[in-house]
Scaffold this active site. Structure first.
Site, short mmCIF file in Angstrom:
data_model
loop_
_atom_site.label_atom_id
_atom_site.label_comp_id
_atom_site.label_asym_id
_atom_site.label_seq_id
_atom_site.Cartn_x
_atom_site.Cartn_y
_atom_site.Cartn_z
N ASP A 1 -15.82 -34.13 -4.76
CA ASP A 1 -14.39 -34.06 -4.52
C ASP A 1 -13.72 -35.38 -4.18
O ASP A 1 -12.74 -35.68 -4.53
CB ASP A 1 -14.15 -33.16 -3.32
CG ASP A 1 -14.41 -31.73 -3.39
OD1 ASP A 1 -14.53 -31.38 -4.70
OD2 ASP A 1 -14.56 -30.97 -2.32
N GLU B 1 -13.09 -4.89 -17.30
CA GLU B 1 -12.40 -6.06 -16.61
C GLU B 1 -12.36 -5.61 -15.27
O GLU B 1 -11.70 -4.35 -15.01
CB GLU B 1 -11.53 -6.84 -17.44
CG GLU B 1 -11.59 -7.38 -18.67
CD GLU B 1 -10.22 -7.60 -19.42
OE1 GLU B 1 -10.42 -7.92 -20.60
OE2 GLU B 1 -9.35 -7.90 -18.72
N LYS C 1 -9.83 -5.16 -12.11
CA LYS C 1 -8.44 -5.17 -11.96
C LYS C 1 -8.24 -5.82 -10.75
O LYS C 1 -8.17 -5.23 -9.32
CB LYS C 1 -8.23 -3.56 -11.82
CG LYS C 1 -6.75 -3.20 -11.82
CD LYS C 1 -6.17 -1.87 -11.82
CE LYS C 1 -4.77 -1.64 -11.80
NZ LYS C 1 -4.09 -2.02 -10.74
N ASP D 1 -5.98 -7.28 -7.84
CA ASP D 1 -5.02 -7.05 -6.95
C ASP D 1 -4.14 -8.05 -6.50
O ASP D 1 -4.20 -8.45 -5.33
CB ASP D 1 -5.55 -6.16 -5.70
CG ASP D 1 -4.35 -5.13 -4.83
OD1 ASP D 1 -3.65 -4.96 -5.41
OD2 ASP D 1 -4.68 -4.66 -3.71
N TYR E 1 -6.34 -12.87 -18.70
CA TYR E 1 -7.41 -12.05 -19.40
C TYR E 1 -6.50 -11.58 -20.74
O TYR E 1 -7.01 -10.52 -21.26
CB TYR E 1 -7.60 -11.00 -18.31
CG TYR E 1 -6.52 -10.23 -17.69
CD1 TYR E 1 -5.41 -9.48 -18.18
CD2 TYR E 1 -6.51 -10.37 -16.29
CE1 TYR E 1 -4.64 -8.89 -17.55
CE2 TYR E 1 -5.27 -10.04 -15.51
CZ TYR E 1 -4.44 -9.13 -16.13
OH TYR E 1 -3.40 -8.79 -15.19
N LYS F 1 -8.99 3.85 -11.24
CA LYS F 1 -8.61 3.40 -9.65
C LYS F 1 -9.81 4.01 -9.04
O LYS F 1 -10.22 5.03 -9.19
CB LYS F 1 -7.45 3.95 -9.60
CG LYS F 1 -6.17 3.49 -10.30
CD LYS F 1 -5.89 2.08 -10.06
CE LYS F 1 -5.21 1.81 -8.93
NZ LYS F 1 -3.73 2.25 -8.83
N CYS G 1 11.97 11.90 26.28
CA CYS G 1 11.84 10.76 25.23
C CYS G 1 11.37 9.62 26.11
O CYS G 1 11.72 9.07 27.05
CB CYS G 1 13.30 10.68 24.87
SG CYS G 1 13.69 9.12 23.95
N CYS H 1 14.60 7.08 26.59
CA CYS H 1 15.68 7.18 27.44
C CYS H 1 15.41 8.14 28.54
O CYS H 1 16.08 8.59 29.39
CB CYS H 1 17.04 7.57 26.57
SG CYS H 1 16.94 9.36 26.06
N CYS I 1 14.93 13.90 20.33
CA CYS I 1 15.80 13.56 21.36
C CYS I 1 17.27 13.59 21.16
O CYS I 1 17.85 13.22 20.02
CB CYS I 1 15.62 11.99 21.83
SG CYS I 1 16.53 11.51 23.10
N CYS J 1 20.55 7.16 23.43
CA CYS J 1 19.14 6.62 23.39
C CYS J 1 18.97 5.45 22.88
O CYS J 1 19.43 5.12 21.69
CB CYS J 1 18.12 7.84 22.69
SG CYS J 1 16.54 7.38 22.38
#
Length: 712
Positions: A48, A127, A129, A131, A245, A333, A427, A430, A445, A450
């Site tokens: 590097d 290939e 897939k 994401d 691709y 999938k 709730c 409130c 509620c 509220c």
């Protein structure tokens, strides 16, 4: 591999070079070569530090000889003109989506159909897939000229400046790639995916948490958001990568198959995923998919399936396309990823209509690319049906790999003595009693005061589909409520720029002092609030958050009662007669306006200048477009209307507004950057109107008066 140093001396001073142009060209070629080895081949030959020295010398030479600077130089990965960022870019060929196979049996059925349609043996290429976010890169005479997002498949956004910062994107094709072009001086558009490695995503979210910022939901969102940064330096710091691709037009290269194309892409300098397979039979395709599913979790990037393509380009052309997808490719999938974790608690949330929703509070667990700590349990019946209890070890997945979902408990791991969960009687926001109306699954509620409902109502009013107050997000609204500057939606319109500028954000600076919203954001918010006053009546009705009144119902009510005064005075019977309303919605509307507090808020909105009546109030709008279907596409720049607003005005004249084009469509209105709907209209012979035609029609009130020929 043993690292070796460059053949060039990177410390050579720029002023001592006898032929700067030749030296610059050699450095560029050397840097491109080592970038190719590092990113495309994963086989670096130098350290590097040596690579950085080559870059340093090149920068020094270009600084001393600015006439030698070239946009394709490795030093130009950050910089350049950003004024065209996010401008529309039309793709060389449409970027189709793919049909899905949701399990291996569906995949087998697809491969068999392809073989039967081809009438002979078929090779397939498999290939991963990725994401991420789709990208199209255009090279003119071998030099990167344009990068665009997928957009609607026909037109994307220009992200060239940002993509130049992604280190594995070649700014210039390698000689071997240029030799593989059908026309070395021509244009070629290649396609792939921009993604964020898992480690980079985790580091990005850790930094966000340290700075008090919201984390990204998953690497896909992080990659897409990084692509759309206005400052390319931010994109550069996000550590994005690519896998390329595909190609827009296979005739642009001397390749006869997908497998040969992948080889050409590698030789050209692109980062091509090594985890691909050439399969001679459906059984080999299935085996590859099964093997990938097993190692999915250990990959350094997210995938959500396998893409299977017919290898031969000639056979791809024979098979062709449906309206939405190629017949020669499919995406298998993966089944939703499932994990187990501990259910720590079940809390409840209060929505803007008062609905009380139980929420599972989980020990954080990584599922399908992001960390899940909360999941909705929908309602009490669902909690009891799944029999999940606090203290259970539960199975969690993401429905469609998106929405967190608790499937149920692992009963063998249930601790002794855990009790079934019950809805609280009051709730949590409130303290008012909560009730369950007959025939409904949800508890509610019933208190109009509220605080939790107030926050949700305020957010809903400012949302894009309602009054579209740009910038009025959850954090700002919460601080406005907390500081008691805003209690109801009418209070938005009395906010001053000073009040907003001095609003504390809840964060502190290095000196420990509170950070305020500031004058710049405050000015934009005041302008956005002012602009919202002009939204049409239908959006005001939707924004009020009347139970059961969505966008479509708001449009129907505004068409039948084009003033707030007439609507508020309408009886339940009159309301029920409106098309699409009926008895349940009519009772809800009448109950809303029978509440004195609600009416006072509406009257205050009117006094503040918010739209309380639509054009032609007092007379029924002539239904001159009754029975005619319109489709709107592209941006309406001249008028500044959104497509929803334009659609509402057409509906008020009796038209139907659809999202898809067919032979029965009357007219397509094409704004700026119109996409595939425009192309389909042309192919079907559907008349296309410009924005100017639309404005003339809305002003004139009929096709004839606007000078637009009526369709037979």
């Amino acid at each position: 591999m043993m690292e070796q140093e460059s053949m060039f001396d990177p410390r050579m001073a720029a002023e001592t070079v006898s032929d700067p142009a030749a030296r610059v060209e050699k450095l560029r070629r050397e840097i491109e070569h080592h970038s190719y080895l590092y990113y495309a081949q994963d086989a670096p030959e130098i350290s590097d530090a040596a690579f950085d020295s080559l870059m340093a010398e090149l920068r020094e030479l270009e600084a001393a000889h600015p006439e030698l600077i070239d946009p394709a130089s490795p030093t130009q990965r950050v910089g350049g003109y950003v004024g065209e960022q996010f401008a529309p870019v039309r793709h060389a060929q449409r970027m189709y989506s793919l049909d899905n196979a949701m399990d291996l049996d569906e995949l087998d059925a697809w491969t068999q159909r392809v073989i039967e349609a081809a009438g002979r043996a078929v090779e397939f290429v498999c290939e991963l897939k990725i994401d991420g976010s789709s990208i199209a890169l255009t090279y003119d005479a071998g030099v990167l000229a344009k990068a665009a997002t997928r957009g609607d498949g026909t037109t994307g956004e220009d992200v060239t400046v940002n993509m130049r910062t992604v280190r594995d994107v070649p700014l210039r094709l390698r000689d071997a790639g240029v030799a593989g072009l059908a026309d070395s001086d021509g244009s070629v558009e290649v396609r792939g995916e921009v993604y964020m490695p898992k480690a980079s995503f985790d580091a990005l979210n850790a930094a966000a948490a340290a700075n008090g910022k919201a984390p990204f939901a998953n690497p896909r969102n992080a990659a897409a958001g990084s692509l759309r940064q206005k400052d390319p330096a931010i994109t550069k710091g996000r550590d994005l990568s690519t896998f390329i691709y595909a190609i827009a037009d296979e005739r642009a290269v001397k390749a006869e198959s997908q497998w040969e194309l992948l080889q050409w892409l590698r030789e050209s300098g692109f980062h091509v995923n090594p985890d691909v397979a050439l399969c001679a039979t459906p059984a080999e395709v299935r085996a590859f998919c099964e093997s990938v599913a097993e190692k999915r979790s250990v990959l350094p990037y997210e995938i959500d399936g396998v893409v299977v393509k017919v290898n031969s380009f000639a056979m791809q052309r024979e098979l062709g396309f449906t309206a939405k997808a190629p017949r020669w490719a499919i995406a298998y999938k993966f089944p939703p990823e499932e994990k187990t974790t501990l259910l720590r608690d079940i809390t409840v949330q209060v929505g803007r209509t008062g609905a009380i929703t139980p929420v599972a509070e989980l020990d954080p667990v990584r599922v399908a690319g992001s960390t899940v700590a909360h999941a909705t349990l929908h309602n009490l019946d669902e909690v009891h049906r799944k029999d999940v209890r606090v203290g259970d070890t539960v199975i969690v997945r993401k429905a469609g790999d998106v929405i967190p979902e608790v499937l149920g408990p692992v009963l063998s791991l249930r601790p002794e003595g855990v009790l079934a969960w019950e809805m609280p009687a009051t709730c949590p926001s409130c303290g008012s009693p909560i009730v369950r109306e007959e025939g409904e699954a949800a508890f509610r509620c019933v208190s109009m005061d509220c605080p939790a409902q107030a926050l949700e109502r305020l957010l809903h009013w400012a949302s894009r589909g309602a009054m579209d107050i740009d910038g009025m997000g959850e954090e700002i609204v919460a601080r406005l409520v907390e500081s008691e500057r805003v209690r109801d939606v009418a209070d938005y319109y009395s906010l001053t720029e000073y009040e907003l500028a001095t609003l504390e954000t809840g964060r502190i600076n290095k000196e420990g002092e509170p950070i305020h919203l500031g004058s710049t954001i405050a000015a934009k918010l005041v302008a956005a609030i002012e602009a919202s006053k002009a939204r049409p009546l239908a959006r005001v009705l939707f924004g009020l958050g009347i139970r059961h009144v969505g966008k479509t119902t708001g449009e129907q009510l505004a068409a039948a009662f084009p003033s707030m005064e007439r609507l508020m005075a309408a009886s339940e019977e009159e309301l029920a007669e409106v098309d699409g309303v009926g008895g349940v919605i009519a009772r809800s509307i009448r109950a809303f306006f029978d509440n004195a507090d609600n009416c006072e808020v509406v009257h205050r909105l009117g006094r503040m200048g918010v739209t309380m009546e639509d054009a032609h109030t007092g007379d029924e709008i002539p239904q001159t477009l009754a029975g005619i279907t319109f489709v709107l596409t592209g941006s309406l720049v001249e008028s500044g209307m959104t497509r929803d607003e334009a659609g509402a005005r057409l509906k008020a004249m009796g038209a139907k507004v659809s999202g898809s084009v067919s032979k029965k469509t009357g007219y397509v209105v094409a704004g700026e950057a119109a996409g595939s709907k425009y192309d389909k209209a042309v192919s079907l012979g559907v008349p296309v109107l410009t924005e100017a035609d639309l404005l003339r029609l809305l002003e004139a009130g009929s096709l004839e008066a606007a000078g637009i020929e009526a369709r037979e």
